[in-house]
Design an enzyme around this catalytic site. Structure first.
Site, PDB file in Angstrom:
ATOM      1  N   SER A   1      68.205 -60.093  32.623  1.00  0.00           N
ATOM      2  CA  SER A   1      68.166 -60.334  34.077  1.00  0.00           C
ATOM      3  C   SER A   1      69.580 -60.304  34.620  1.00  0.00           C
ATOM      4  O   SER A   1      70.534 -60.592  33.895  1.00  0.00           O
ATOM      5  CB  SER A   1      67.556 -61.702  34.365  1.00  0.00           C
ATOM      6  OG  SER A   1      68.501 -62.727  34.076  1.00  0.00           O
ATOM      7  N   ASP A   2      69.735 -59.955  35.903  1.00  0.00           N
ATOM      8  CA  ASP A   2      71.024 -60.240  36.521  1.00  0.00           C
ATOM      9  C   ASP A   2      71.113 -61.758  36.640  1.00  0.00           C
ATOM     10  O   ASP A   2      70.101 -62.466  36.611  1.00  0.00           O
ATOM     11  CB  ASP A   2      71.179 -59.537  37.875  1.00  0.00           C
ATOM     12  CG  ASP A   2      72.655 -59.423  38.262  1.00  0.00           C
ATOM     13  OD1 ASP A   2      73.490 -60.134  37.653  1.00  0.00           O
ATOM     14  OD2 ASP A   2      72.992 -58.642  39.166  1.00  0.00           O
ATOM     15  N   TRP A   3      72.341 -62.234  36.789  1.00  0.00           N
ATOM     16  CA  TRP A   3      72.580 -63.675  36.695  1.00  0.00           C
ATOM     17  C   TRP A   3      71.912 -64.418  37.861  1.00  0.00           C
ATOM     18  O   TRP A   3      72.320 -64.287  39.005  1.00  0.00           O
ATOM     19  CB  TRP A   3      74.082 -63.941  36.638  1.00  0.00           C
ATOM     20  CG  TRP A   3      74.638 -63.953  35.236  1.00  0.00           C
ATOM     21  CD1 TRP A   3      75.389 -64.958  34.687  1.00  0.00           C
ATOM     22  CD2 TRP A   3      74.493 -62.966  34.192  1.00  0.00           C
ATOM     23  NE1 TRP A   3      75.698 -64.652  33.366  1.00  0.00           N
ATOM     24  CE2 TRP A   3      75.166 -63.452  33.041  1.00  0.00           C
ATOM     25  CE3 TRP A   3      73.848 -61.748  34.094  1.00  0.00           C
ATOM     26  CZ2 TRP A   3      75.217 -62.743  31.832  1.00  0.00           C
ATOM     27  CZ3 TRP A   3      73.895 -61.038  32.898  1.00  0.00           C
ATOM     28  CH2 TRP A   3      74.572 -61.540  31.798  1.00  0.00           C
ATOM     29  N   GLY A   4      70.862 -65.145  37.556  1.00  0.00           N
ATOM     30  CA  GLY A   4      70.138 -65.852  38.614  1.00  0.00           C
ATOM     31  C   GLY A   4      69.102 -64.977  39.292  1.00  0.00           C
ATOM     32  O   GLY A   4      68.617 -65.311  40.367  1.00  0.00           O
ATOM     33  N   GLY A   5      68.739 -63.886  38.649  1.00  0.00           N
ATOM     34  CA  GLY A   5      67.790 -62.962  39.273  1.00  0.00           C
ATOM     35  C   GLY A   5      66.331 -63.232  38.927  1.00  0.00           C
ATOM     36  O   GLY A   5      65.458 -62.463  39.303  1.00  0.00           O
TER      37      GLY A   5
END
Ligand code: BGC
Length: 733
Positions: free
Chosen positions: A264-268
């Protein structure tokens, strides 16, 4: 007797070794096939341990299985160098003293080289740095398509054309992964703006998705064989891309048969059900304050942590779903950290400086050179005025996650002083930007008129003026997290440039940026260069080109519109870009970049594929090996290219294709082949290129398949998308 004893004891030792060896678990035996190792490891890991592997344990790492000797997965940004170490649970730098890296040029510059060999060198070099720093995954490269000049992160990507970015991303990945470090191609997909990036919902046709926004990712996966990919923050058709069924399950894992890890993208990540079911494998960066529940989210509370484990225990999720994720993560570990072929890497080596320099030199684009003012050979002038903040400012710092702590960065001013001698250079700042860091904000910023006046005085007394302006990595410039606010140059630079031109007509404008900018002074300024963000060797590369010791050969990887409204996406208004804060409709559809300009007959300021040289090239007529082709054949294209000027140099030749009569809208032309050709002065060569007939296809939304219609196609050889040299017509049977 003694000899016999020795022989027997030798046999015993050998026998013991064999036994010891055969007792070694398969997963620890690097000579065993990866899939066998994965299967074996999987059978030894507990349910809890498996779940632990599917989410972060710190800002940049995820757990391995310590008990079994399976290492943690350590990721790091990417894509222009290896980011400094941060604290376990904070974004701020951990103040290590051994993590200052080599900064390579930004990916826009790499794309501008139009040279896949250089992309391989880039990947190999940055991969070696990642390996030396013991990283498992390099968070890059980025191949989101340049849709508008307003996107704050365009500098991290490879331009507006799906074919160019596909050809450049493949060798980059291969180079990185040769080092036993996984590339993580990002951001999949449609993260084409920073405004509302965490939720903007992209509405797009299948055709535009497949023809424009996905090809570079597909090439990265199928040809580059990327070991991981990063989901993007935005939504597509109502679902976040980090757990998007269409993108991850249907396209990536089923159609493309991707066998790597979706990170995942960070916090996605926003939902456990979707994260479990829709193709995500590893969740990173969900907002957390660390290992406690102190008002924040602990790692154990990640969507793929306790909720996942509990869901399995309750029968809501299956062990197969978990095993599928862990299988991919283990595969990545065996391909990288637990591979017997993993080399040792190297860090800030002279080879890396040389690579950074070469990429930078090849990527600089000469946009205009009237009166042959350039090159400014050493000794030609006594007094060179260098003006502008970007001559002295570090531009490897800032810009968000790609910001780098560098071992060194040769600024343009330093590069010019080294080339021309201190006694021949005078410097004036000209304009001042706001500074993003608190420490620097305290610096005295002189009101701009007095900076302009001082610069004008400096310019008046010089033989030639070299101006370094453009954007920087501050918010609302070229920076993650925000888009640009205007197409114009910031900090009053247009006023300054006009004033400098009045003071001295020998003006060279060097634009430092990863984006197109408005140039109201374009007709008056005699020399303009696009110099990107060039990394550690910036000043040396610029001095090389300015002095003529390096002949520029970069070409633009995206179009520069004359005015913002000329850009396809922007011309349709807010609904199309940047959206109403919830939805956004890609109304320009497949007509992105030069496809829009050419088809709509709008002249750009500078066209995709454009760039000058200090020498000149003559193109012969394009020919093909045959007149008609079956759909499974390859077209062999050739033409003569001659260096007709007075300098050795390189030309990135391009071949564009179009369909004469199609049943659907097709762009006026599309790039289908290119090659960077080095020629000595007077030398000529027959350039040979190949185009598969299948590559002339469009994506048919009715059949959900690529289709090539029989009939006439035109192939053109060209020096840019706007400078066609000749054409040839062929028939597809
Ligand atoms: C960025 C990614 C980056 C990640 C880790 C995110 O905000 O979008 O590109 O790799 O942070 O720093």
């Amino acid at each position: 007797m003694k000899k016999l004893k020795t022989f027997l004891s030798c046999l015993l030792v050998v026998g013991l070794q064999v036994n010891a060896q055969s007792a070694r678990p398969v997963y620890l035996d690097p000579s065993e096939p990866i899939e066998k190792r994965v299967e074996d490891a999987l059978s030894r890991i507990t349910l809890k341990e498996k779940v632990d592997m599917c989410h972060a344990q710190s800002k940049f790492s995820a757990k391995g299985v310590a008990r079994l000797g399976i290492p943690e997965v350590w990721t790091d940004d990417g894509p222009h160098g290896i980011r400094e170490e941060v604290f376990w649970d904070e974004w701020s730098g951990a103040k290590w003293t051994n993590d200052s890296c080599t900064a390579f040029p930004a990916l826009t510059c790499l794309a501008a080289t139009f040279n896949p060999d250089v992309a391989l060198l880039y990947g190999k070099s940055v991969g070696e740095e990642a390996r030396y720093r013991n990283k498992t995954v390099l968070l890059g490269p980025g191949v989101n398509i340049y849709r508008t000049p307003m996107n704050g992160r365009n500098f991290e990507y490879m331009g507006e054309d799906p074919y160019l970015s596909s050809r450049m991303v493949v060798p980059y990945i291969q180079g990185v992964q040769q080092n036993g470090v996984a590339a993580c191609v990002k951001h999949f997909a449609l993260n084409n703006q920073e405004y509302m990036r965490d939720h903007i919902n992209v509405n797009i046709s299948d055709r535009a998705l497949y023809e424009i926004y996905l090809p570079a990712f597909k090439a990265a996966v199928q040809e580059g064989k990327a070991w991981s990919i990063m989901g993007s923050y935005n939504e597509l058709r109502g679902q976040h891309c980090c757990h998007n069924d269409l993108l991850l399950n249907q396209i990536l894992k089923t159609e493309w048969k991707f066998d790597g890890v979706v990170i995942s993208d960070w916090g996605g990540v926003h939902d456990s059900d979707q994260a479990v079911q829709n193709g995500l494998d590893l969740e990173m960066g969900t907002s957390t304050d660390g290992l406690t529940n102190n008002g924040g989210v602990a790692y154990a509370d990640y969507y793929l942590a306790n909720p996942f484990l509990k869901g399995i225990e309750l029968g809501k999720y299956t062990v197969d779903q978990l095993n599928s994720k862990v299988t991919r993560i283990l595969r990545l570990i065996f391909r990288s950290t637990m591979s017997k072929d993993r080399p040792f890497g190297r860090f800030v080596s002279p080879e890396h400086s040389a690579a950074a320099l070469k990429i930078a030199e090849e990527g600089i684009v000469l946009l205009k050179n009237n009166r042959q003012l350039l090159p400014v050979t050493v000794g030609k002038y006594k007094k060179i005025a260098v003006i502008g903040e970007n001559a002295t400012r570090s531009v490897t710092l800032g810009g968000g996650s790609s910001s780098l702590k560098v071992q060194y960065e040769v600024t343009p001013l330093e590069g010019l002083i080294a080339k021309y001698g201190k006694e021949n250079i005078v410097y004036s700042r000209g304009y001042a930007s706001e500074r993003s860091s608190k420490k620097k904000a305290k610096q005295l910023i002189v009101p701009s008129d007095s900076l302009i006046n001082a610069a004008v005085e400096t310019a008046k007394n010089a033989d030639v003026v070299v101006y370094f302006g453009g954007l920087n990595k501050n918010p609302n410039q070229d920076s993650e997290g925000s888009d640009r606010k205007s197409y114009e140059l910031p900090y009053g630079q247009d006023k300054l440039i006009t004033a400098l031109l009045k003071a001295n007509k020998n003006l060279v404008v060097m634009l430092v940026s990863g984006n197109a900018v408005a140039m109201p002074w374009v007709n008056e300024v005699p020399v303009i260069l696009q110099t990107w963000y060039l990394g550690s060797e910036a000043g040396n590369a610029i001095a090389g080109v300015l002095s003529g010791e390096v002949n520029p050969s970069g070409k633009l990887p995206f179009s520069f519109p004359k005015k913002l409204d000329d850009n396809g996406a922007i011309s349709f208004g807010k609904e199309s870009f940047p959206g109403d804060s919830i939805n956004e409709y890609y109304k320009e559809d497949i007509l992105v970049g030069y496809r829009w300009f050419d088809t709509k007959k709008i002249a750009p300021l500078f066209a995709f594929g454009y760039g000058l040289s200090y020498t000149s090239f003559e193109y012969g007529k394009i020919t093909t090996d045959k007149k008609s082709y079956n759909p499974d054949e390859t077209i062999k294209v050739s033409f003569i290219l001659k260096n007709t000027g007075m300098k050795d140099g390189a030309e990135a030749v391009q071949v564009y294709a179009s369909q004469a009569h199609a049943s659907v809208i097709r762009p006026a032309k599309e790039l289908k082949a290119f090659k960077k050709v080095f020629l000595k002065t007077g030398e000529s060569v027959t350039v040979e290129l190949e185009i598969k007939v299948q590559d002339l296809a469009f994506f048919n939304e009715v059949t959900h398949a690529w289709s090539v219609e029989p009939g006439e196609f035109i192939l053109r050889n060209a020096a840019s998308s706007a400078e066609v040299k000749s054409n040839v017509s062929i028939k597809v049977l």
